[in-house]
Design an enzyme around this catalytic site. Structure first.
Site, PDB file in Angstrom:
ATOM      1  N   GLU A 254      57.252   4.729  21.947  1.00  0.00           N
ATOM      2  CA  GLU A 254      58.490   5.314  22.467  1.00  0.00           C
ATOM      3  C   GLU A 254      59.669   4.363  22.246  1.00  0.00           C
ATOM      4  O   GLU A 254      60.742   4.756  21.785  1.00  0.00           O
ATOM      5  CB  GLU A 254      58.309   5.567  23.972  1.00  0.00           C
ATOM      6  N   ASP A 258      62.924   5.223  19.766  1.00  0.00           N
ATOM      7  CA  ASP A 258      64.299   5.284  20.285  1.00  0.00           C
ATOM      8  C   ASP A 258      65.234   4.381  19.502  1.00  0.00           C
ATOM      9  O   ASP A 258      66.288   4.800  19.046  1.00  0.00           O
ATOM     10  CB  ASP A 258      64.339   4.809  21.756  1.00  0.00           C
ATOM     11  N   SER A 459      61.984  12.870  22.632  1.00  0.00           N
ATOM     12  CA  SER A 459      62.424  11.470  22.648  1.00  0.00           C
ATOM     13  C   SER A 459      62.784  11.026  21.237  1.00  0.00           C
ATOM     14  O   SER A 459      63.305   9.939  21.049  1.00  0.00           O
ATOM     15  CB  SER A 459      61.365  10.562  23.255  1.00  0.00           C
TER      16      SER A 459
END
Length: 547
Positions: A254, A258, A459
Site C-alpha cells: 500500500e 501510494d 488506493s
C-alpha cells in the site's frame, strides 16, 4: 456524582485481534482529548463560500492562526478540562495550535480512574500489538459537555485490503491468452492525456500521502520504480519530508503504491509522507494525523489517503468531530482525497435474511473528495473505462446530502429508478459518493526492488487523481491564483465537463436473494460507482484554471 456514559458505538473487539492480557497498572498510555470547539457552524459557512467558484469569497482561504481564533475552545472548556486532568495528577500534556486537542500521557491506573468503566488490555494482530479498553468509558457530567470524545480507548485500525489479489472479490483476469497491459505511469499519462511537459515547476507547491497501516515505503523501491517507469517525463525520485517515524522492516504494498503513483502522476512536485507515529500502543494513527494537521501551519496542498472504516463501527460523535477537522483543512485551501473503498456498496448483515449496504467513512464525509475505481474495457489496450466492480460507493447513513450534489444525485436516482436496489438497502437522503474516479485495476508496483503486477484497489486511483490536482494547483500557483482547496462544490458545478463519463458496469454488494451481489450501476452523468467519471487532464486543467 452523575456520570454520562459515552456509549455511542462501543463495539466489542473484532475477532481478528487476540487478547494478550490486562495492561500493567504502571504502564504509560497516551490518550487524546477532543475538546468542544466554537463556531463550527460558522466554519461550515466559510468553507462553502471559499469553495464555491460563484462566490466573491472563492479562494480566500484562512491561515491556521485564523482557523484557530475561529474554532478554539472557550476559556471555560479549556479550564474545566485542564482542571479535571490536573485533579487526577495528569500534567504531561501536549496541545495543538488550535487548542482543540490535548494529548496526555498517564499510567493505565490513572486512566481507569479518570474514565470510569474503562479497562485497558493488550491485543495483537499480525504481530502488531495495541492497547485498548475492553469496556465503554464514562465521563463526569460537568466535563462531558466540554468534550467530543477521548481517543485511544476503542477504535482499532481496520484491516488493510489485500491489494495483491485486491481483496478476495477480484477474479483473476490472467486466463486470457496474450499479454495483459497492466497500468504504469506511461499508460495513465496516455489515457488521461498528460504530455511529457505536464510536470510541476512551481516552488510553493507540494503534495502528500498519509498512511496509517503499519507499513513503510522504501526509498530504494521508489528510485527503482522511477528508473523503470519515469524515463519519459521529468520527475523526482525521493520524498522530501517524512512526518512520523518510518519503521524499518519490509516495505508495504500500500505504501509503495501510494507514493509511486502520486509522484509519477504529480510528477516533479515536492512530496511528503505522513506515516504511523507509532510512539504509543494506545494511539490511533488516523486521529494522530488529524491532530498533526491542526499543529502545522505549512502543509502540502493536496493529501491523498487510502483509508476507511465501516461507518457503523464508529460513533457519530467521533465522525462529526472528524468532519469538523476536514472543514478546518478545507478552509485553509487543502484538498483531501479519500479512496472510496474496495467492497463496492458493501454489505451489513442486520439479522435473519435481512441485509443493507455498508457505507465507509471518511469516504462518506461531505467535506472530502472521494475517489472510486475503473478498469479498461479491453484489458489489452488503452480503451475507454468501465466500472471496476470493487469500486466503493453508496449513500451515508449518518451525513445528509450536501447541497452541492443534490441535483446530480437526484438526476441519477430518477434516471435509474427501474434498476435501483431495494430502498431498504440504502439511504437516498445521505451524502452520496464517490465524487470522481480513475483506473484502479492491475497496476505495476515496485516492491523490494521487484516489479509486481496485478495490484488493484481504489488506493491506486486516489493518488493518481491527487497527482493531477497537484499539477493543476501548480499551474494555478504560477498564475498567482489560490490552490483549489475543497474541490467538490466546483467539481459538481462542472456537471461532468472535462471528465470521461463511465456508463458501464455495476459494483458488488450483498450476496443474497434480493440483490444477488449487485450494488449500484454506472449511468450517464454522476453515479454512486464512479462519481462524475475519470479526469481528462487538459480539459480539467482548462476548466479549473478559469477564474
Amino acid at each position: 456524582l452523575k456520570t454520562y456514559l459515552f456509549r455511542l458505538a462501543f463495539n466489542t473487539i473484532p475477532d481478528d485481534w487476540t487478547h494478550v492480557g490486562r495492561v500493567d497498572p504502571t504502564e504509560e498510555l497516551e490518550l487524546t482529548f477532543a475538546l468542544k470547539q466554537q463556531n463550527s457552524d460558522l466554519l461550515e459557512e466559510i468553507l462553502t463560500l471559499v469553495s464555491d467558484p460563484d462566490s466573491a469569497q472563492y479562494g480566500k482561504h484562512l491561515t491556521l492562526e485564523e482557523v484557530s481564533s475561529l474554532v478554539r475552545p472557550s476559556e471555560l472548556t479549556q479550564k474545566v478540562v485542564h482542571h479535571w486532568l490536573q485533579s487526577h495528577g495528569i500534567t504531561n500534556c501536549l496541545t495543538v495550535r488550535t487548542r482543540d486537542f490535548l494529548q496526555c500521557t498517564m499510567t493505565a491506573e490513572v486512566a481507569e480512574t479518570l474514565l470510569p468503566g474503562s479497562k485497558f488490555h493488550r491485543y495483537i494482530r499480525d504481530g502488531h500489538s495495541l492497547v485498548r479498553s475492553s469496556a465503554p468509558y464514562s465521563v463526569h457530567d460537568d466535563v462531558h459537555q466540554h468534550l467530543d470524545f477521548v481517543g485511544g480507548l476503542h477504535r482499532l485500525p481496520p484491516k488493510g485490503q489485500d491489494l495483491n489479489k485486491a481483496s478476495s472479490n477480484r477474479k483473476q483476469k490472467q486466463s486470457k491468452a496474450g499479454v495483459h497491459l497492466g497500468v504504469t505511469p506511461a499508460i495513465l499519462r496516455a489515457r488521461y492525456n498528460l504530455t511529457a511537459t505536464d510536470v510541476g515547476t512551481a516552488q510553493n507547491n507540494s503534495q502528500a500521502v498519509a498512511q496509517f497501516l503499519e507499513q513503510y515505503y522504501s526509498p530504494a523501491d521508489l528510485a527503482e520504480f522511477m528508473g523503470m517507469y519515469g524515463r519519459s517525463f521529468k520527475h523526482l525520485s525521493q520524498v522530501d519530508r517524512v512526518v512520523g517515524t518510518q519503521g524499518a522492516g519490509k516495505a508495504g504494498l500500500e505504501a509503495s503504491l501510494d507514493i509511486e503513483y502520486i509522484m509519477s502522476t504529480g510528477a516533479n512536485i515536492s512530496t511528503w509522507i505522513f506515516t504511523n507515529p507509532g510512539r504509543h500502543e494506545s494511539q490511533e494513527p488516523f486521529l494522530q494525523w488529524m491532530v498533526l494537521l491542526s499543529n502545522m501551519s505549512d502543509l502540502p496542498w493536496v493529501h491523498t489517503i487510502s483509508y476507511g472504516d465501516d461507518e457503523d463501527s464508529l460513533s457519530t460523535a467521533y465522525m462529526m468531530r472528524i468532519n469538523t477537522e476536514f472543514m478546518k483543512a478545507g478552509v485553509r485551501g487543502i484538498s483531501l482525497l479519500f479512496a472510496s473503498g474496495d467492497s463496492g456498496a458493501g454489505c451489513r448483515h442486520l439479522g435473519k435474511e435481512q441485509n443493507s449496504f455498508r457505507p465507509s467513512f471518511p469516504a462518506s464525509s461531505p467535506y472530502v473528495t472521494t475517489v472510486g475505481g475503473t478498469s479498461f474495457k479491453n484489458p489489452f489496450k488503452v480503451t475507454y473505462e468501465v466500472t471496476d466492480y470493487i469500486s466503493g460507493g453508496g449513500f451515508s447513513n449518518v451525513f445528509k446530502m450536501p447541497d452541492y450534489q443534490a441535483s446530480a444525485v437526484d438526476g441519477y436516482l430518477k434516471t435509474v429508478t427501474a434498476t435501483l436496489p431495494p430502498q431498504s438497502y440504502f439511504n437516498t437522503s445521505g451524502r452520496a459518493y464517490p465524487d470522481m474516479a480513475a483506473l484502479s485495476d492491475n497496476y505495476w508496483v515496485v516492491i523490494n526492488r521487484v516489479p509486481v503486477p496485478w495490484v488493484s484497489g481504489t488506493s491506486a486511483s486516489t493518488p493518481v487523481v491527487g497527482g493531477m490536482l497537484s499539477l493543476i494547483n501548480d499551474q494555478r500557483l504560477l498564475k498567482g491564483l489560490p490552490a483549489l482547496g475543497f474541490l467538490n462544490p466546483r467539481l459538481y458545478k462542472l456537471k461532468g465537463q472535462a471528465l470521461f463519463d463511465v456508463t458501464e458496469g455495476c459494483h458488488l454488494s450483498c450476496l443474497d436473494e434480493q440483490v444477488q451481489g449487485k450494488g449500484f450501476c454506472a449511468a450517464p452523468s454522476w453515479d454512486p460507482v464512479t462519481g462524475w467519471g475519470t479526469p481528462n487532464y487538459p480539459a480539467l486543467l482548462a476548466a479549473l484554471l478559469a477564474e
